[in-house]
Design a protein around this motif. Structure first.
Motif, PDB file in Angstrom:
ATOM      1  N   GLY A 124       0.977  -1.307  -0.203  1.00  0.00           N
ATOM      2  CA  GLY A 124       0.034  -0.090   0.110  1.00  0.00           C
ATOM      3  C   GLY A 124       0.761   1.202  -0.006  1.00  0.00           C
ATOM      4  N   ARG A 125       1.894   1.295   0.670  1.00  0.00           N
ATOM      5  CA  ARG A 125       2.812   2.368   0.697  1.00  0.00           C
ATOM      6  C   ARG A 125       3.999   2.067  -0.343  1.00  0.00           C
ATOM      7  N   ASN A 126       3.888   1.176  -1.055  1.00  0.00           N
ATOM      8  CA  ASN A 126       5.084   0.841  -1.971  1.00  0.00           C
ATOM      9  C   ASN A 126       6.402   1.196  -1.261  1.00  0.00           C
ATOM     10  N   GLU A 127       6.775   0.340  -0.155  1.00  0.00           N
ATOM     11  CA  GLU A 127       7.813   0.593   0.786  1.00  0.00           C
ATOM     12  C   GLU A 127       8.352  -0.737   0.977  1.00  0.00           C
ATOM     13  N   VAL A 128       9.601  -0.931   1.001  1.00  0.00           N
ATOM     14  CA  VAL A 128      10.400  -2.123   1.469  1.00  0.00           C
ATOM     15  C   VAL A 128      11.326  -1.543   2.727  1.00  0.00           C
ATOM     16  N   LEU A 129      11.113  -2.210   3.724  1.00  0.00           N
ATOM     17  CA  LEU A 129      12.054  -2.106   4.735  1.00  0.00           C
ATOM     18  C   LEU A 129      13.126  -3.004   4.791  1.00  0.00           C
ATOM     19  N   ALA A 130      14.588  -2.510   4.712  1.00  0.00           N
ATOM     20  CA  ALA A 130      15.617  -3.525   5.013  1.00  0.00           C
ATOM     21  C   ALA A 130      16.191  -3.464   6.329  1.00  0.00           C
ATOM     22  N   LEU A 131      15.490  -4.718   6.862  1.00  0.00           N
ATOM     23  CA  LEU A 131      15.574  -4.711   8.421  1.00  0.00           C
ATOM     24  C   LEU A 131      17.034  -5.537   9.057  1.00  0.00           C
ATOM     25  N   ASP A 132      17.711  -4.760   9.938  1.00  0.00           N
ATOM     26  CA  ASP A 132      18.640  -5.538  10.780  1.00  0.00           C
ATOM     27  C   ASP A 132      17.681  -6.206  12.137  1.00  0.00           C
ATOM     28  N   VAL A 133      17.531  -7.341  12.243  1.00  0.00           N
ATOM     29  CA  VAL A 133      16.647  -8.017  13.153  1.00  0.00           C
ATOM     30  C   VAL A 133      17.494  -8.773  14.064  1.00  0.00           C
ATOM     31  N   LYS A 134      17.718  -8.306  15.229  1.00  0.00           N
ATOM     32  CA  LYS A 134      18.736  -9.157  16.345  1.00  0.00           C
ATOM     33  C   LYS A 134      18.240  -9.258  17.483  1.00  0.00           C
ATOM     34  N   ALA A 135      18.232 -10.524  18.094  1.00  0.00           N
ATOM     35  CA  ALA A 135      17.780 -10.644  19.371  1.00  0.00           C
ATOM     36  C   ALA A 135      18.751  -9.948  20.477  1.00  0.00           C
ATOM     37  N   TYR A 136      20.052 -10.218  20.026  1.00  0.00           N
ATOM     38  CA  TYR A 136      21.172  -9.782  20.770  1.00  0.00           C
ATOM     39  C   TYR A 136      21.454 -10.462  22.189  1.00  0.00           C
ATOM     40  N   LEU A 137      21.083 -11.616  22.292  1.00  0.00           N
ATOM     41  CA  LEU A 137      21.007 -12.391  23.415  1.00  0.00           C
ATOM     42  C   LEU A 137      22.245 -12.560  24.009  1.00  0.00           C
ATOM     43  N   ASP A 138      23.247 -12.918  23.424  1.00  0.00           N
ATOM     44  CA  ASP A 138      24.563 -13.283  23.790  1.00  0.00           C
ATOM     45  C   ASP A 138      25.544 -12.129  23.452  1.00  0.00           C
ATOM     46  N   SER A 139      25.069 -10.827  23.883  1.00  0.00           N
ATOM     47  CA  SER A 139      25.847  -9.587  23.903  1.00  0.00           C
ATOM     48  C   SER A 139      25.226  -8.454  24.475  1.00  0.00           C
ATOM     49  N   PRO A 140      26.075  -7.346  24.686  1.00  0.00           N
ATOM     50  CA  PRO A 140      25.302  -6.487  25.549  1.00  0.00           C
ATOM     51  C   PRO A 140      24.222  -5.603  24.771  1.00  0.00           C
ATOM     52  N   GLY A 141      23.654  -5.918  23.547  1.00  0.00           N
ATOM     53  CA  GLY A 141      22.862  -5.434  23.011  1.00  0.00           C
ATOM     54  C   GLY A 141      23.306  -4.354  21.927  1.00  0.00           C
TER      55      GLY A 141
END
Length: 173
Positions: free
Chosen positions: A60-77
């Motif tokens: 609908g918005r003709n948009e693509v999000l290029a996402l960095d998706v990380k849980a960061y469980l094993d790091s300080p975040g």
């Protein structure tokens, strides 16, 4: 170690569900076809193809999000200081965020790849973003402000929790 991977997969599944409920179509682990010549332009001729963790398409918005998706469980975040760095040659964990040349090239090539696949058109807006399962020392709002300055999308751990809670309340109703 296997439990960590299960938890990371669970986080990706939660994020996918939330994005889909907001009207996005989601695709995971998209490799962008950057050529050798393009790699030379960014100073990383031996680098592997860039991989986007998650693409979220809103037709609908003709948009693509290029996402960095990380849980960061094993790091300080996610750390604000790392996101604020600026590099001529892409370096570090947040290359797309910290190297203008790399980001421009990869996102332009991503759009070309998506057009070739019939998944986008010349008017499609490609926007960078991050969804973090953990943020270092309560830096969520500072990171959000930094991302907004660049017109990047950001969901903090608190955003994800709130969206899950709202979803759970709707399901119960």
């Amino acid at each position: 170690m296997i439990e960590v991977f299960k938890t990371i997969d669970k986080f990706d599944n939660i994020v996918t569900t939330l994005l889909e409920e907001e009207g996005f179509w989601v695709r995971h682990k998209f490799k962008v076809s950057v050529s050798l010549e393009e790699k030379k332009l960014i100073g990383k001729q031996s680098a592997p193809k860039p991989e986007i963790d998650m693409l979220a398409f809103n037709l609908g918005r003709n948009e693509v999000l290029a996402l960095d998706v990380k849980a960061y469980l094993d790091s300080p975040g996610a750390k604000l200081s790392l996101l604020q760095e600026e590099h001529e040659v892409p370096t570090g964990r947040f290359k797309l965020f910290t190297s203008e040349r790399y980001r421009s090239l990869v996102l332009a090539r991503l759009l070309q790849d998506l057009i070739a696949l019939g998944m986008a058109n010349l008017e499609t807006k490609v926007r960078l973003g991050m969804i973090a399962g953990k943020v270092n020392q309560g830096q969520s709002e500072a990171i959000r402000a930094h991302m907004q300055q660049h017109d990047w999308m950001f969901w903090s751990p608190e955003d994800v929790k709130a969206k899950v809670a709202a979803r759970n309340n709707q399901v119960k109703s």
